[in-house]
Design a protein around this motif. Structure first.
Motif, PDB file in Angstrom:
ATOM      1  N   HIS A   1     -19.688 -76.256  66.671  1.00 16.18           N
ATOM      2  CA  HIS A   1     -20.985 -75.968  65.872  1.00 16.18           C
ATOM      3  C   HIS A   1     -21.075 -74.894  65.715  1.00 16.18           C
ATOM      4  CE1 HIS A   1     -23.307 -79.559  65.019  1.00 16.18           C
ATOM      5  NE2 HIS A   1     -23.125 -80.047  66.419  1.00 16.18           N
ATOM      6  N   GLY A   2     -20.534 -73.755  66.380  1.00 21.37           N
ATOM      7  CA  GLY A   2     -20.364 -72.374  66.102  1.00 21.37           C
ATOM      8  C   GLY A   2     -19.407 -72.036  64.938  1.00 21.37           C
ATOM      9  N   ALA A   3     -18.690 -72.764  64.809  1.00 24.57           N
ATOM     10  CA  ALA A   3     -17.624 -72.337  64.189  1.00 24.57           C
ATOM     11  C   ALA A   3     -17.795 -72.893  62.726  1.00 24.57           C
ATOM     12  CB  ALA A   3     -16.153 -73.070  64.642  1.00 24.57           C
ATOM     13  N   THR A   4     -18.377 -72.230  61.937  1.00 24.65           N
ATOM     14  CA  THR A   4     -18.553 -72.467  60.387  1.00 24.65           C
ATOM     15  C   THR A   4     -18.092 -71.241  59.433  1.00 24.65           C
ATOM     16  OG1 THR A   4     -20.823 -71.860  60.211  1.00 24.65           O
ATOM     17  CG2 THR A   4     -20.261 -74.095  60.788  1.00 24.65           C
ATOM     18  N   LYS A   5     -17.738 -71.114  58.315  1.00 24.14           N
ATOM     19  CA  LYS A   5     -17.727 -69.966  57.576  1.00 24.14           C
ATOM     20  C   LYS A   5     -18.860 -69.225  57.396  1.00 24.14           C
ATOM     21  CE  LYS A   5     -13.644 -71.751  54.702  1.00 24.14           C
ATOM     22  NZ  LYS A   5     -13.124 -71.756  53.315  1.00 24.14           N
ATOM     23  N   GLY A   6     -19.887 -70.138  57.288  1.00 21.85           N
ATOM     24  CA  GLY A   6     -21.276 -69.113  56.978  1.00 21.85           C
ATOM     25  C   GLY A   6     -21.614 -68.409  58.418  1.00 21.85           C
ATOM     26  N   ALA A   7     -21.505 -69.159  59.654  1.00 14.87           N
ATOM     27  CA  ALA A   7     -21.762 -68.411  60.899  1.00 14.87           C
ATOM     28  C   ALA A   7     -20.733 -67.068  61.019  1.00 14.87           C
ATOM     29  CB  ALA A   7     -21.335 -69.222  61.940  1.00 14.87           C
TER      30      ALA A   7
ATOM     31  N   LEU B   1     -19.880 -74.773  51.843  1.00 16.82           N
ATOM     32  CA  LEU B   1     -21.363 -74.740  51.744  1.00 16.82           C
ATOM     33  C   LEU B   1     -21.797 -73.796  52.875  1.00 16.82           C
ATOM     34  CD1 LEU B   1     -21.840 -78.499  50.964  1.00 16.82           C
ATOM     35  CD2 LEU B   1     -21.745 -76.287  49.213  1.00 16.82           C
ATOM     36  N   SER B   2     -21.339 -73.329  54.059  1.00 17.30           N
ATOM     37  CA  SER B   2     -22.473 -72.887  54.892  1.00 17.30           C
ATOM     38  C   SER B   2     -22.365 -71.387  54.500  1.00 17.30           C
ATOM     39  CB  SER B   2     -21.811 -72.881  56.232  1.00 17.30           C
ATOM     40  OG  SER B   2     -20.532 -72.417  56.487  1.00 17.30           O
ATOM     41  N   MET B   3     -21.190 -70.883  53.998  1.00 13.78           N
ATOM     42  CA  MET B   3     -21.265 -69.555  53.562  1.00 13.78           C
ATOM     43  C   MET B   3     -21.928 -69.375  52.210  1.00 13.78           C
ATOM     44  SD  MET B   3     -17.433 -68.277  52.834  1.00 13.78           S
ATOM     45  CE  MET B   3     -16.335 -69.050  51.396  1.00 13.78           C
ATOM     46  N   ILE B   4     -21.681 -70.310  51.276  1.00 12.49           N
ATOM     47  CA  ILE B   4     -22.394 -70.243  50.136  1.00 12.49           C
ATOM     48  C   ILE B   4     -23.941 -70.261  49.933  1.00 12.49           C
ATOM     49  CG2 ILE B   4     -22.755 -71.436  47.676  1.00 12.49           C
ATOM     50  CD1 ILE B   4     -19.749 -72.392  48.037  1.00 12.49           C
ATOM     51  N   GLU B   5     -24.342 -71.025  50.835  1.00 15.74           N
ATOM     52  CA  GLU B   5     -25.833 -71.044  51.072  1.00 15.74           C
ATOM     53  C   GLU B   5     -26.534 -69.820  51.951  1.00 15.74           C
ATOM     54  OE1 GLU B   5     -26.225 -74.938  52.900  1.00 15.74           O
ATOM     55  OE2 GLU B   5     -26.226 -75.960  50.957  1.00 15.74           O
TER      56      GLU B   5
ATOM     57  N   GLY C   1     -24.521 -67.049  46.181  1.00 19.88           N
ATOM     58  CA  GLY C   1     -23.508 -68.011  46.376  1.00 19.88           C
ATOM     59  C   GLY C   1     -22.778 -68.591  45.460  1.00 19.88           C
ATOM     60  N   VAL C   2     -21.316 -68.447  44.946  1.00 19.40           N
ATOM     61  CA  VAL C   2     -20.664 -68.607  44.003  1.00 19.40           C
ATOM     62  C   VAL C   2     -19.814 -69.853  44.139  1.00 19.40           C
ATOM     63  CG1 VAL C   2     -19.242 -67.758  42.057  1.00 19.40           C
ATOM     64  CG2 VAL C   2     -20.729 -66.266  43.364  1.00 19.40           C
ATOM     65  N   VAL C   3     -19.856 -71.061  43.466  1.00 21.35           N
ATOM     66  CA  VAL C   3     -18.855 -72.153  43.311  1.00 21.35           C
ATOM     67  C   VAL C   3     -18.250 -72.023  42.026  1.00 21.35           C
ATOM     68  CG1 VAL C   3     -18.749 -74.513  43.476  1.00 21.35           C
ATOM     69  CG2 VAL C   3     -20.581 -73.581  44.796  1.00 21.35           C
ATOM     70  N   MET C   4     -16.844 -72.690  42.542  1.00 21.41           N
ATOM     71  CA  MET C   4     -15.898 -72.484  41.097  1.00 21.41           C
ATOM     72  C   MET C   4     -16.098 -73.706  40.340  1.00 21.41           C
ATOM     73  SD  MET C   4     -14.458 -69.834  42.569  1.00 21.41           S
ATOM     74  CE  MET C   4     -13.386 -69.521  41.280  1.00 21.41           C
ATOM     75  N   GLY C   5     -15.569 -73.237  38.815  1.00 17.48           N
ATOM     76  CA  GLY C   5     -15.849 -74.378  38.053  1.00 17.48           C
ATOM     77  C   GLY C   5     -14.910 -75.541  38.325  1.00 17.48           C
ATOM     78  N   ASN C   6     -13.854 -75.512  39.161  1.00 17.99           N
ATOM     79  CA  ASN C   6     -13.061 -76.755  39.502  1.00 17.99           C
ATOM     80  C   ASN C   6     -13.756 -77.497  40.613  1.00 17.99           C
ATOM     81  OD1 ASN C   6     -12.029 -73.787  39.969  1.00 17.99           O
ATOM     82  ND2 ASN C   6     -11.204 -75.246  41.811  1.00 17.99           N
ATOM     83  N   ALA C   7     -14.747 -77.096  41.086  1.00 20.71           N
ATOM     84  CA  ALA C   7     -15.323 -77.780  42.183  1.00 20.71           C
ATOM     85  C   ALA C   7     -16.106 -78.967  41.817  1.00 20.71           C
ATOM     86  CB  ALA C   7     -16.254 -76.890  42.945  1.00 20.71           C
ATOM     87  N   ARG C   8     -16.214 -79.917  42.831  1.00 20.56           N
ATOM     88  CA  ARG C   8     -16.920 -81.126  42.481  1.00 20.56           C
ATOM     89  C   ARG C   8     -18.399 -80.850  42.128  1.00 20.56           C
ATOM     90  NH1 ARG C   8     -14.498 -82.251  47.374  1.00 20.56           N
ATOM     91  NH2 ARG C   8     -16.525 -82.827  48.352  1.00 20.56           N
ATOM     92  N   PRO C   9     -19.155 -81.864  41.311  1.00 15.44           N
ATOM     93  CA  PRO C   9     -20.521 -81.540  40.884  1.00 15.44           C
ATOM     94  C   PRO C   9     -21.355 -81.334  42.222  1.00 15.44           C
ATOM     95  CG  PRO C   9     -19.347 -83.233  39.386  1.00 15.44           C
ATOM     96  CD  PRO C   9     -18.373 -83.083  40.501  1.00 15.44           C
ATOM     97  N   GLU C  10     -20.954 -82.175  43.213  1.00 14.69           N
ATOM     98  CA  GLU C  10     -22.142 -82.123  44.347  1.00 14.69           C
ATOM     99  C   GLU C  10     -21.899 -80.884  45.122  1.00 14.69           C
ATOM    100  OE1 GLU C  10     -18.551 -84.769  45.668  1.00 14.69           O
ATOM    101  OE2 GLU C  10     -19.623 -84.422  43.915  1.00 14.69           O
TER     102      GLU C  10
END
Length: 277
Positions: free
Chosen positions: A199-205, A231-235, A240-249
């Motif tokens: 649980h402590g191992a996310t990109k955001g943490a 998503l954890s680091m984007i949020e 927070g930047v998401v690439m144009g090739n990412a899925r809509p969700e």
């Protein structure tokens, strides 16, 4: 995408940039574009901390860190391992060993393919089509070790399922999330990957840990990604930047949508919002 976000009004001056690698920073041929390299070096000269953040282990990541040449730190295995710029570990959050063995038993009971990650490599029971697919994408073949439960004497840093049949993947998620979702982070990094970390191992943490270490506020952080494990680091980032090739969700969580990885979207956003900001 967050419609109320205004990059010029809502974000402070960017002092740390973190970015996913595959399908984000890297081109489709798994190389780093020249424009991207120029943008990263220019940002570093401007005093911005540069942090690649990947689901890859150090074994298949560090050649990219060396190519970038200006990374202040690197996040590997989705935040389970954090290294300083010289490759020394500074933060580790492995999966509990008993839980890792439970994951292997679950995989065996249901016929799923799973692999684990140690400090130095990833490991798997026997070579399969899933193993070869992963090796092609990571440009690295891990270790065949036989029985995983017997092999794992130390806690792994993550466990990864590979399943290219989307119906089977849906069944895997339906079983895995209720069984392990309370004890571990369970998420997809590609449609055919299902990953499990502490649980402590996310990109955001990991990004927030490095930001505090470097004296950077969360609002001064810009993060790039394209998948669920980003998503954890984007949020948590100021931008927070998401690439144009990412899925809509995934794009729904963005402050900004970048051009695609093939268009070197990371470089374009850095040029527009960091170097000219």
């Amino acid at each position: 995408m967050r419609e109320d976000f205004n990059a010029e009004e809502d974000a402070m001056a960017i002092k740390l940039i973190a970015f996913d690698m595959d399908d984000t920073l890297l081109l489709d041929d798994r190389t780093i574009g020249e424009r991207t390299m120029r943008a990263l070096h220019a940002a570093q000269k401007q005093g911005v901390r540069i942090v690649p953040a990947t689901g890859r282990g150090k074994h298949s990541m560090w050649n990219y860190v060396e190519q970038i040449g200006v990374a202040d730190a690197a996040i590997c295995t989705n935040g389970a391992q954090v290294y300083d710029g010289a490759g020394r570990p500074i933060r580790e959050r492995p999966v509990d060993l008993d839980l890792a063995r439970q994951i292997v038993r679950f995989a065996k009971e249901n016929g799923w393919y799973v692999q684990g990650y140690s400090e130095d490599d990833y490991f798997f029971e026997a070579e399969t089509e899933e193993t070869r697919l992963y090796a092609r994408l990571a440009n690295h073949m891990g270790q065949q070790v036989g029985d995983l439960i017997a092999y794992m004497q130390q806690p792994p840093f993550k466990m990864l399922f590979v399943e290219t049949d989307m119906d089977k993947m849906a069944r895997l998620k339906a079983q895995a999330v209720p069984r392990f979702g309370q004890a571990l982070c369970v998420f997809d990094s590609k449609p055919f990957y299902l990953e499990m970390t502490d649980h402590g191992a996310t990109k955001g943490a990991a990004v927030l840990y490095l930001a505090e270490k470097f004296g950077v506020l969360p609002g001064e952080v810009m993060c790039f990604g394209d998948s669920g494990n980003d998503l954890s680091m984007i949020e948590c980032a100021g931008v927070g930047v998401v690439m144009g090739n990412a899925r809509p969700e995934i794009q729904e969580h963005a402050d900004l949508i970048a051009p695609t990885n093939e268009e070197e979207g990371v470089a374009q956003i850095i040029e527009q919002y960091v170097l000219q900001g």
